[in-house]
Design an enzyme around this catalytic site. Structure first.
Site, mmCIF file in Angstrom:
data_model
loop_
_atom_site.group_PDB
_atom_site.id
_atom_site.type_symbol
_atom_site.label_atom_id
_atom_site.label_comp_id
_atom_site.label_asym_id
_atom_site.label_seq_id
_atom_site.Cartn_x
_atom_site.Cartn_y
_atom_site.Cartn_z
ATOM 1 N N ILE A 1 -3.224 6.948 -26.601
ATOM 2 C CA ILE A 1 -4.083 7.364 -27.706
ATOM 3 C C ILE A 1 -5.290 8.146 -27.211
ATOM 4 C CG2 ILE A 1 -5.593 6.491 -29.536
ATOM 5 C CD1 ILE A 1 -3.572 4.191 -29.909
ATOM 6 N N TYR B 1 -4.609 -10.567 -26.685
ATOM 7 C CA TYR B 1 -4.773 -9.202 -27.194
ATOM 8 C C TYR B 1 -5.331 -9.211 -28.611
ATOM 9 C CZ TYR B 1 -3.514 -4.350 -28.291
ATOM 10 O OH TYR B 1 -3.548 -3.025 -28.663
#
Length: 260
Positions: A23, A166
């Protein structure tokens, strides 16, 4: 996906952390394609060098692109990266895209390694704070402000099994973005989080390469496909642009309907 062909960022300077892949690289490409001078940083010298050449290949004529190796958890390193970004464009820092991050262990919560959990939070959360602190000081110096986009995840809102570490880091990233938005608003700095679903990146590719895992993922995405970094970069570019001048403290979900 076609990159933007506008000039929204002509005369703007941007720093992208985690800019050597995924990204972050997509964001660097999009900003440069729309006229920004871009300085990208990552951890691997080879990947950084390759990313610089990649971004230069799509940059609008006159948009300078450079980069270097930097640790987002190291304040002096982030100060240096900000200064380098200013020099890349020969002016001030207008945009920070903080995309550096690592994946969780992919284990049951009771099997998670506390030492790895600490490292993950250090990079995925403290790294965002450190980068923003360095960038915001530069953006504040002349009173002109700027825009900060922190890369979080839809996992901040929809916990994924076996990714407690996460999930927690991305939840913290969203609350950090909202908190920074409040604290920095009087300095003309906007801060937003982008929360992608599954995106085809080097981090996710091992999951996507497994047919059974991929089928399970796609079953929960109404649009029926995985996104790519350029699609996420389009939303990042919007948040960084003047078109989003009244948007701050937001967490924008881009997940193909997974969380609907």
């Amino acid at each position: 996906m076609r990159l933007g062909d506008g000039r929204r960022f002509r005369g703007r300077n941007a720093l992208v952390t985690g800019g050597s892949s995924g990204i972050g690289l997509g964001a660097a490409r999009r900003l440069a394609a729309e006229g920004a001078c871009v300085h990208l940083v990552g951890r691997d010298p080879g990947k950084v060098a390759a990313a610089i050449e990649d971004v230069r290949g799509v940059a609008l004529p006159g948009s300078r692109v450079d980069g270097g190796v930097a640790d987002v958890t190291d304040p002096p390193a982030m100060d240096a990266a900000v200064e380098a970004a200013r020099h890349t464009g020969g002016g001030r820092l207008d945009i920070l895209v903080a995309a550096a991050g690592i994946d969780g262990e992919g284990k049951d919560a009771l099997e998670l390694d506390p030492a790895f959990f600490t490292r993950l939070m250090d990079i995925n959360v403290r790294g965002l704070l450190t980068a923003t602190q360095s960038a915001a000081r530069a953006m504040t110096a002349d009173g002109a402000g700027g825009s900060v986009v922190l890369v979080a995840s839809v996992n901040a809102f929809q916990a994924e099994r076996h990714f407690a570490d996460y999930n927690a880091s991305k939840g913290a990233a969203v609350l950090l973005a909202r908190s920074l938005a409040i604290d920095l608003a009087d300095r003309a700095i906007r801060v937003n989080a982008i929360c992608p679903g599954y995106v085809r990146t080097p981090m996710t590719q091992p999951y996507l390469d497994d047919p059974a895992t991929l089928a399970g993922i796609l079953a929960h995405i109404p649009l029926g496909r995985i996104s790519d970094p350029d699609e996420i970069a389009a939303t990042i570019a919007f948040l960084a642009s003047d078109e989003a001048a009244y948007i701050t403290g937001s967490a924008v979900i881009v997940d193909g309907g997974r969380s609907a």
